[in-house]
Design a protein around this motif. Sequence first.
Motif, PDB file in Angstrom:
ATOM      1  N   ASP A  63      -2.995  -1.426  -5.651  1.00  0.00           N
ATOM      2  CA  ASP A  63      -3.920  -1.082  -6.724  1.00  0.00           C
ATOM      3  C   ASP A  63      -3.714  -1.987  -7.934  1.00  0.00           C
ATOM      4  OD1 ASP A  63      -5.946   0.325  -7.990  1.00  0.00           O
ATOM      5  OD2 ASP A  63      -4.579   1.806  -8.851  1.00  0.00           O
ATOM      6  N   ALA A  77       1.135   3.372 -10.181  1.00  0.00           N
ATOM      7  CA  ALA A  77       0.076   2.869  -9.300  1.00  0.00           C
ATOM      8  C   ALA A  77       0.725   2.192  -8.114  1.00  0.00           C
ATOM      9  CB  ALA A  77      -0.827   1.889 -10.040  1.00  0.00           C
ATOM     10  N   ASN A 122      -5.333  -0.457 -14.776  1.00  0.00           N
ATOM     11  CA  ASN A 122      -4.093   0.300 -14.841  1.00  0.00           C
ATOM     12  C   ASN A 122      -3.380   0.126 -16.180  1.00  0.00           C
ATOM     13  OD1 ASN A 122      -3.362   1.645 -12.091  1.00  0.00           O
ATOM     14  ND2 ASN A 122      -4.269  -0.321 -11.543  1.00  0.00           N
ATOM     15  N   ASP A 177      -5.316  -5.263  -7.249  1.00  0.00           N
ATOM     16  CA  ASP A 177      -6.781  -5.175  -7.254  1.00  0.00           C
ATOM     17  C   ASP A 177      -7.358  -4.952  -8.638  1.00  0.00           C
ATOM     18  OD1 ASP A 177      -6.718  -5.487  -4.523  1.00  0.00           O
ATOM     19  OD2 ASP A 177      -6.909  -3.332  -4.086  1.00  0.00           O
ATOM     20  N   ASP A 178      -6.632  -4.211  -9.493  1.00  0.00           N
ATOM     21  CA  ASP A 178      -7.185  -3.838 -10.802  1.00  0.00           C
ATOM     22  C   ASP A 178      -6.066  -3.702 -11.828  1.00  0.00           C
ATOM     23  OD1 ASP A 178      -8.857  -3.011 -12.838  1.00  0.00           O
ATOM     24  OD2 ASP A 178      -9.106  -0.966 -12.078  1.00  0.00           O
ATOM     25  N   GLN A 229       0.820  -1.212   0.000  1.00  0.00           N
ATOM     26  CA  GLN A 229       0.000   0.000   0.000  1.00  0.00           C
ATOM     27  C   GLN A 229       0.853   1.260   0.000  1.00  0.00           C
ATOM     28  OE1 GLN A 229      -2.501  -0.647   3.472  1.00  0.00           O
ATOM     29  NE2 GLN A 229      -4.139  -1.490   2.189  1.00  0.00           N
TER      30      GLN A 229
END
Length: 338
Positions: free
Chosen positions: A294, A290, A302, A297-298, A244
């Motif tokens: 992130d 990113a 991106n 997660d996706d 994170q």
Amino acid sequence: MSTPAGGISPLDWPGLVAEAVRRRKAEKMTQKEHAALAGVSIPTMIAFDRGEATLSLNKALDILRVVGLVAEAPTPASSQEAFVQAAFSRWRELTKDLPKDSPARFPAGWYRIDYALEGDHPAITPAKLRDALEQSVLRYTGWPLFLFMRRPELAPYEIDGEIECWLPPDDHLGIERNASDPAHCDFWRAASPGRLMSIRGYQEDAQDTFPAGSIFDTTLPIWRLGEAYMHAAKLTEVLGYDPQQTTVRLRVLYTGLSGREVRAWANPMSVDYFGGGRSRTDEAMLEGAATVQDLEDDLAGNLYPLISSLYERFGITGLSLDFVKSETQRMRLNRFHR
């Protein structure tokens, strides 16, 4: 003319241009190589050499920085740029004595991916970095980025406190290889605490069914850039960084695009032909950033802005996010990874 208050003389633009060209020639660097190191197009480089004052300040500084004409305080971005330039220069040094048409010089074009793990990360030893890189290899594709070969003469090695790998063409320095085309003559380099750069030729140019430099695949860029992002996430995990609090700043430079036509070649059944034609430019520089969390997660979200921007060079607009999602899912389920 008197010196203005403050002791700073007016900018001598023609003198700077002349000195930049002189230094480039002294280093035996071509105009194209200078442009690649600076991350600018060939037309921009030509305009600079002519002394045109229409260039943006950022592009002019990028060109001048390559030949040591910019003094600036180090920042994460400038440090990464310095690392990439040094790594690219090292590749030029390794390949300079090869024939011009050698597959290891990527005569029809190449693409360069670099990324940096940004965050509050302590420096690590070369030995620890090498071990972490070996544990971070992801086999989503048959020839993964930042791969580790087992043969001693092809294995990554430490040099100047960094980790480097070069896969020379067959029979160079007496080294025999089964794969010796542009797509399998990688050069990559890594530095503490998380800076990486890889350069290789196009997989499309390693085929006998069509001329090198004629096509650009619809799906391979998604897989390669997806693999680069996932490699960064894996390296973050292996090094124990907080996903994170760690940002991946990724760039890719594609060269040799002129004359290439978009075609679903690697997997013709994966997509319908969605329009487009030959590339409108010879180069494309894409950038994304990113957090690792992130990306996990996706990933497709991106990748989407990068892929959309890339295919706009070929006249393709309206690329769907679902297409990128389907390819990233297919990549993650590929048999090499399983």
